[in-house]
Design a protein around this motif. Structure first.
Motif, PDB file in Angstrom:
ATOM      1  N   THR A 199     -34.775 -15.733  30.621  1.00 21.12           N
ATOM      2  CA  THR A 199     -34.599 -14.868  31.787  1.00 21.12           C
ATOM      3  C   THR A 199     -35.876 -14.801  32.616  1.00 21.12           C
ATOM      4  OG1 THR A 199     -32.999 -13.542  30.547  1.00 21.12           O
ATOM      5  CG2 THR A 199     -33.905 -12.576  32.549  1.00 21.12           C
ATOM      6  N   LYS A 200     -37.010 -14.649  31.964  1.00 21.31           N
ATOM      7  CA  LYS A 200     -38.287 -14.632  32.691  1.00 21.31           C
ATOM      8  C   LYS A 200     -38.571 -15.972  33.360  1.00 21.31           C
ATOM      9  CE  LYS A 200     -40.916 -11.029  30.301  1.00 21.31           C
ATOM     10  NZ  LYS A 200     -42.141 -10.728  29.499  1.00 21.31           N
ATOM     11  N   LEU A 201     -38.168 -17.058  32.708  1.00 17.98           N
ATOM     12  CA  LEU A 201     -38.415 -18.387  33.260  1.00 17.98           C
ATOM     13  C   LEU A 201     -37.682 -18.593  34.579  1.00 17.98           C
ATOM     14  CD1 LEU A 201     -39.566 -21.282  32.899  1.00 17.98           C
ATOM     15  CD2 LEU A 201     -37.459 -21.819  31.639  1.00 17.98           C
ATOM     16  N   PHE A 202     -36.446 -18.134  34.669  1.00 18.30           N
ATOM     17  CA  PHE A 202     -35.640 -18.397  35.856  1.00 18.30           C
ATOM     18  C   PHE A 202     -35.712 -17.285  36.900  1.00 18.30           C
ATOM     19  CE2 PHE A 202     -33.535 -21.336  32.895  1.00 18.30           C
ATOM     20  CZ  PHE A 202     -33.439 -22.462  33.702  1.00 18.30           C
ATOM     21  N   THR A 203     -35.947 -16.049  36.476  1.00 15.84           N
ATOM     22  CA  THR A 203     -35.926 -14.938  37.432  1.00 15.84           C
ATOM     23  C   THR A 203     -37.291 -14.306  37.663  1.00 15.84           C
ATOM     24  OG1 THR A 203     -35.476 -13.218  35.773  1.00 15.84           O
ATOM     25  CG2 THR A 203     -33.587 -14.424  36.660  1.00 15.84           C
ATOM     26  N   GLY A 204     -38.243 -14.525  36.758  1.00 16.88           N
ATOM     27  CA  GLY A 204     -39.556 -13.926  36.897  1.00 16.88           C
ATOM     28  C   GLY A 204     -39.622 -12.495  36.414  1.00 16.88           C
ATOM     29  N   ASN A 205     -38.523 -11.949  35.921  1.00 15.99           N
ATOM     30  CA  ASN A 205     -38.531 -10.599  35.354  1.00 15.99           C
ATOM     31  C   ASN A 205     -37.593 -10.564  34.153  1.00 15.99           C
ATOM     32  OD1 ASN A 205     -35.806 -10.068  36.398  1.00 15.99           O
ATOM     33  ND2 ASN A 205     -36.829  -9.985  38.411  1.00 15.99           N
ATOM     34  N   VAL A 206     -37.306  -9.352  33.647  1.00 16.36           N
ATOM     35  CA  VAL A 206     -36.539  -9.244  32.407  1.00 16.36           C
ATOM     36  C   VAL A 206     -35.054  -9.030  32.643  1.00 16.36           C
ATOM     37  CG1 VAL A 206     -38.528  -8.382  31.112  1.00 16.36           C
ATOM     38  CG2 VAL A 206     -37.006  -6.764  32.288  1.00 16.36           C
ATOM     39  N   ALA A 207     -34.607  -9.152  33.877  1.00 13.55           N
ATOM     40  CA  ALA A 207     -33.188  -8.974  34.196  1.00 13.55           C
ATOM     41  C   ALA A 207     -32.702 -10.156  35.019  1.00 13.55           C
ATOM     42  CB  ALA A 207     -32.958  -7.672  34.953  1.00 13.55           C
ATOM     43  N   SER A 208     -31.426 -10.458  34.899  1.00 12.88           N
ATOM     44  CA  SER A 208     -30.838 -11.535  35.700  1.00 12.88           C
ATOM     45  C   SER A 208     -30.645 -11.082  37.141  1.00 12.88           C
ATOM     46  CB  SER A 208     -29.488 -11.944  35.099  1.00 12.88           C
ATOM     47  OG  SER A 208     -28.552 -10.876  35.195  1.00 12.88           O
ATOM     48  N   ASP A 209     -30.493 -12.042  38.035  1.00 14.60           N
ATOM     49  CA  ASP A 209     -30.244 -11.726  39.444  1.00 14.60           C
ATOM     50  C   ASP A 209     -28.815 -11.227  39.629  1.00 14.60           C
ATOM     51  OD1 ASP A 209     -32.801 -12.737  40.720  1.00 14.60           O
ATOM     52  OD2 ASP A 209     -32.131 -14.580  39.724  1.00 14.60           O
ATOM     53  N   SER A 210     -28.607 -10.412  40.634  1.00 15.44           N
ATOM     54  CA  SER A 210     -27.278  -9.877  40.904  1.00 15.44           C
ATOM     55  C   SER A 210     -26.354 -10.986  41.406  1.00 15.44           C
ATOM     56  CB  SER A 210     -27.363  -8.771  41.956  1.00 15.44           C
ATOM     57  OG  SER A 210     -26.071  -8.323  42.308  1.00 15.44           O
ATOM     58  N   ILE A 211     -25.119 -10.985  40.905  1.00 14.90           N
ATOM     59  CA  ILE A 211     -24.126 -11.974  41.316  1.00 14.90           C
ATOM     60  C   ILE A 211     -22.982 -11.312  42.076  1.00 14.90           C
ATOM     61  CG2 ILE A 211     -24.705 -13.510  39.397  1.00 14.90           C
ATOM     62  CD1 ILE A 211     -22.145 -12.506  38.018  1.00 14.90           C
ATOM     63  N   ALA A 212     -23.210 -10.116  42.572  1.00 15.41           N
ATOM     64  CA  ALA A 212     -22.135  -9.332  43.179  1.00 15.41           C
ATOM     65  C   ALA A 212     -21.553  -9.985  44.422  1.00 15.41           C
ATOM     66  CB  ALA A 212     -22.637  -7.930  43.523  1.00 15.41           C
ATOM     67  N   ASP A 213     -22.349 -10.802  45.145  1.00 11.18           N
ATOM     68  CA  ASP A 213     -21.860 -11.397  46.383  1.00 11.18           C
ATOM     69  C   ASP A 213     -21.468 -12.863  46.222  1.00 11.18           C
ATOM     70  OD1 ASP A 213     -24.400 -12.284  45.879  1.00 11.18           O
ATOM     71  OD2 ASP A 213     -25.126 -12.083  47.946  1.00 11.18           O
ATOM     72  N   MET A 214     -21.275 -13.326  45.001  1.00 15.53           N
ATOM     73  CA  MET A 214     -20.960 -14.730  44.766  1.00 15.53           C
ATOM     74  C   MET A 214     -19.449 -14.943  44.704  1.00 15.53           C
ATOM     75  SD  MET A 214     -23.924 -15.915  42.070  1.00 15.53           S
ATOM     76  CE  MET A 214     -23.449 -17.630  42.322  1.00 15.53           C
ATOM     77  N   ASP A 215     -19.043 -16.192  44.925  1.00 13.53           N
ATOM     78  CA  ASP A 215     -17.620 -16.538  44.911  1.00 13.53           C
ATOM     79  C   ASP A 215     -17.008 -16.269  43.540  1.00 13.53           C
ATOM     80  OD1 ASP A 215     -17.835 -17.390  47.514  1.00 13.53           O
ATOM     81  OD2 ASP A 215     -18.123 -19.504  47.000  1.00 13.53           O
ATOM     82  N   GLY A 216     -15.840 -15.672  43.545  1.00 11.26           N
ATOM     83  CA  GLY A 216     -15.110 -15.414  42.307  1.00 11.26           C
ATOM     84  C   GLY A 216     -15.465 -14.114  41.638  1.00 11.26           C
ATOM     85  N   PHE A 217     -16.465 -13.395  42.165  1.00 10.67           N
ATOM     86  CA  PHE A 217     -16.892 -12.165  41.495  1.00 10.67           C
ATOM     87  C   PHE A 217     -15.789 -11.114  41.503  1.00 10.67           C
ATOM     88  CE2 PHE A 217     -18.712  -7.927  41.429  1.00 10.67           C
ATOM     89  CZ  PHE A 217     -19.555  -7.990  40.337  1.00 10.67           C
ATOM     90  N   ALA A 218     -15.124 -10.940  42.646  1.00 16.43           N
ATOM     91  CA  ALA A 218     -14.104  -9.893  42.744  1.00 16.43           C
ATOM     92  C   ALA A 218     -12.959 -10.141  41.772  1.00 16.43           C
ATOM     93  CB  ALA A 218     -13.583  -9.820  44.183  1.00 16.43           C
ATOM     94  N   GLN A 219     -12.532 -11.404  41.659  1.00 15.64           N
ATOM     95  CA  GLN A 219     -11.438 -11.718  40.735  1.00 15.64           C
ATOM     96  C   GLN A 219     -11.845 -11.495  39.285  1.00 15.64           C
ATOM     97  OE1 GLN A 219     -12.588 -13.621  43.119  1.00 15.64           O
ATOM     98  NE2 GLN A 219     -10.918 -14.254  44.488  1.00 15.64           N
ATOM     99  N   ALA A 220     -13.064 -11.920  38.945  1.00 18.61           N
ATOM    100  CA  ALA A 220     -13.543 -11.729  37.577  1.00 18.61           C
ATOM    101  C   ALA A 220     -13.729 -10.250  37.254  1.00 18.61           C
ATOM    102  CB  ALA A 220     -14.851 -12.490  37.375  1.00 18.61           C
ATOM    103  N   ARG A 221     -14.163  -9.493  38.228  1.00 15.71           N
ATOM    104  CA  ARG A 221     -14.337  -8.063  38.004  1.00 15.71           C
ATOM    105  C   ARG A 221     -13.004  -7.387  37.726  1.00 15.71           C
ATOM    106  NH1 ARG A 221     -17.948  -3.909  38.945  1.00 15.71           N
ATOM    107  NH2 ARG A 221     -17.003  -1.923  39.503  1.00 15.71           N
ATOM    108  N   ARG A 222     -11.960  -7.814  38.435  1.00 12.96           N
ATOM    109  CA  ARG A 222     -10.643  -7.222  38.183  1.00 12.96           C
ATOM    110  C   ARG A 222     -10.179  -7.484  36.754  1.00 12.96           C
ATOM    111  NH1 ARG A 222      -9.450  -8.628  43.652  1.00 12.96           N
ATOM    112  NH2 ARG A 222      -8.626 -10.670  43.009  1.00 12.96           N
ATOM    113  N   MET A 223     -10.559  -8.624  36.204  1.00 13.86           N
ATOM    114  CA  MET A 223     -10.118  -8.961  34.858  1.00 13.86           C
ATOM    115  C   MET A 223     -10.948  -8.257  33.786  1.00 13.86           C
ATOM    116  SD  MET A 223      -9.810 -12.717  33.075  1.00 13.86           S
ATOM    117  CE  MET A 223      -9.362 -12.883  31.344  1.00 13.86           C
ATOM    118  N   PHE A 224     -12.252  -8.157  33.992  1.00 19.08           N
ATOM    119  CA  PHE A 224     -13.136  -7.676  32.928  1.00 19.08           C
ATOM    120  C   PHE A 224     -13.639  -6.247  33.113  1.00 19.08           C
ATOM    121  CE2 PHE A 224     -13.792 -12.339  32.834  1.00 19.08           C
ATOM    122  CZ  PHE A 224     -13.476 -12.584  31.519  1.00 19.08           C
ATOM    123  N   ALA A 225     -13.633  -5.718  34.344  1.00 23.31           N
ATOM    124  CA  ALA A 225     -14.316  -4.437  34.550  1.00 23.31           C
ATOM    125  C   ALA A 225     -13.614  -3.530  35.550  1.00 23.31           C
ATOM    126  CB  ALA A 225     -15.751  -4.685  35.009  1.00 23.31           C
TER     127      ALA A 225
END
Length: 363
Positions: A172-198
């Motif tokens: 995570t630090k290697l790719f993002t520079g911090n201890v958390a992943s980047d937000s994917i809220a505005d990426m393609d398919g997020f709304a559909q996946a959210r309906r299924m999982f959350a």
């Protein structure tokens, strides 16, 4: 005077055998049908059910907010997040093994989907599928190493736990520079996946997280698998004695590897729920949750030695966890007492389960 055979009196015939339905036959313990009480005492989850009723009644009386429908929905949500993982962990314990990497495996799965989708600008469903394959591979690796080496699953999965914990933070630090992943809220398919999982569904005017419905569906499927299929018989057999199971033709290696992969599938689902609920994942999450999954299974009646348990037991155990975690908040108690209360519940449940098993055995 000689009596001829034709005029000799007939020999007395033996009395007829009593019918099968006679009172004498009914008293035979080998054929008499057990009473409902005895059959209930033979169920692994009966102790957890007694504890769940007691905990619910306790918080219902001391915390007025606990009585509201919305509060019950929150309790069920807390229980479902743990319960989805507690079910495959319980099946693995019935099969005689442990997985100490189950907690961090949830985070690893979520990070795999988030980092892959964000860094390569892919549809989030691509990350979801790759994360599933990764989680199944981790489970298969644990099972394969167990079969090949004969080492205790405690040691193997402890090693996997440490590897995943370190990799989660380092990658995570290697790719993002911090201890958390980047937000994917505005990426393609997020709304559909959210309906299924959350997502949420409205039942009786109350919003309920969809994980509650998935949790109950998984519990029903696991119960059917355990009690109505050949694979369920294999699980009990390898948990009771793998050598005896192998001697009668049970595929021990396949069964144990499949059980570890089941834990991986559960970790993937919970990881996807966390990712699509919060859009991002903290790389240090999940540490210690593996013990909560095991606690839920033990409270639900699973033995640490394997060969005994059910899929309903961990559902009840997770529900107890949800009631305790939220009941303490609704009662305005210090939340620092949560772990102490959970430890007391674990000990009491273990003692009740022991009493139930001994009583059922004596009867």
């Amino acid at each position: 005077m000689t009596v001829s055979p034709a005029t000799a009196p007939a020999a007395a015939s033996p009395p007829p055998a009593p019918p099968v339905s006679s009172p004498t036959a009914a008293k035979d313990g080998r054929t008499a049908r057990r009473s409902l009480g005895r059959r209930l005492l033979a169920r692994p989850e009966i102790g957890a059910l007694i504890a769940a009723v007691a905990v619910y009644a306790f918080f219902f009386s001391v915390a007025p907010a606990f009585r509201e429908a919305a509060s019950l929905a929150t309790v069920l949500y807390q229980a479902s997040v743990m319960g989805v993982m507690a079910i495959p962990v319980a099946l693995l314990m019935i099969g005689g093994e442990f997985d100490l990497s189950a907690g961090v495996a949830v985070t690893s799965s979520a990070l795999t989907a988030a980092i892959l989708s964000f860094q390569l600008s892919l549809n989030v469903w691509t990350g979801v599928v790759v994360a599933l394959l990764f989680s199944l591979a981790v489970g298969a690796f644990n099972g394969y190493l167990l079969i090949r080496t004969g080492l205790p699953s405690f040691l193997i999965t402890l090693g996997t736990f440490l590897v995943l914990q370190g990799a989660n933070l380092a990658v995570t630090k290697l790719f993002t520079g911090n201890v958390a992943s980047d937000s994917i809220a505005d990426m393609d398919g997020f709304a559909q996946a959210r309906r299924m999982f959350a997502s949420e569904v409205t039942l009786g005017g109350v919003d309920v997280k969809i994980t509650v419905l998935w949790w109950l569906l998984f519990a029903a499927a696991a119960t059917w698998l355990l009690l109505r299929t050949r694979f369920g018989n294999w699980i009990f057999a390898v948990g009771g004695s793998k050598d005896s199971a192998r001697a009668v033709g049970v595929p021990v290696a396949f069964t144990k590897i499949a059980l570890f992969m089941g834990v991986g599938a559960g970790a993937w689902f919970v990881g996807m729920h966390l990712l699509f609920s919060f859009h991002t994942v903290q790389s240090g999450e999940g540490v210690g949750n593996e013990f909560l999954y095991i606690i839920a299974a033990v409270i639900g009646g699973c033995l640490l030695t394997g060969g005994y348990g059910s899929a309903i037991g961990p559902v009840i155990g997770a529900f107890i966890f949800g009631m305790v975690s939220q009941g303490i908040v609704y009662a305005n108690w210090n939340p620092d007492w949560f772990k102490a209360f959970l430890g007391v519940m674990l000990l009491l449940a273990a003692l009740v389960n022991l009493w139930v098993r001994r009583t059922a055995t004596r009867r």
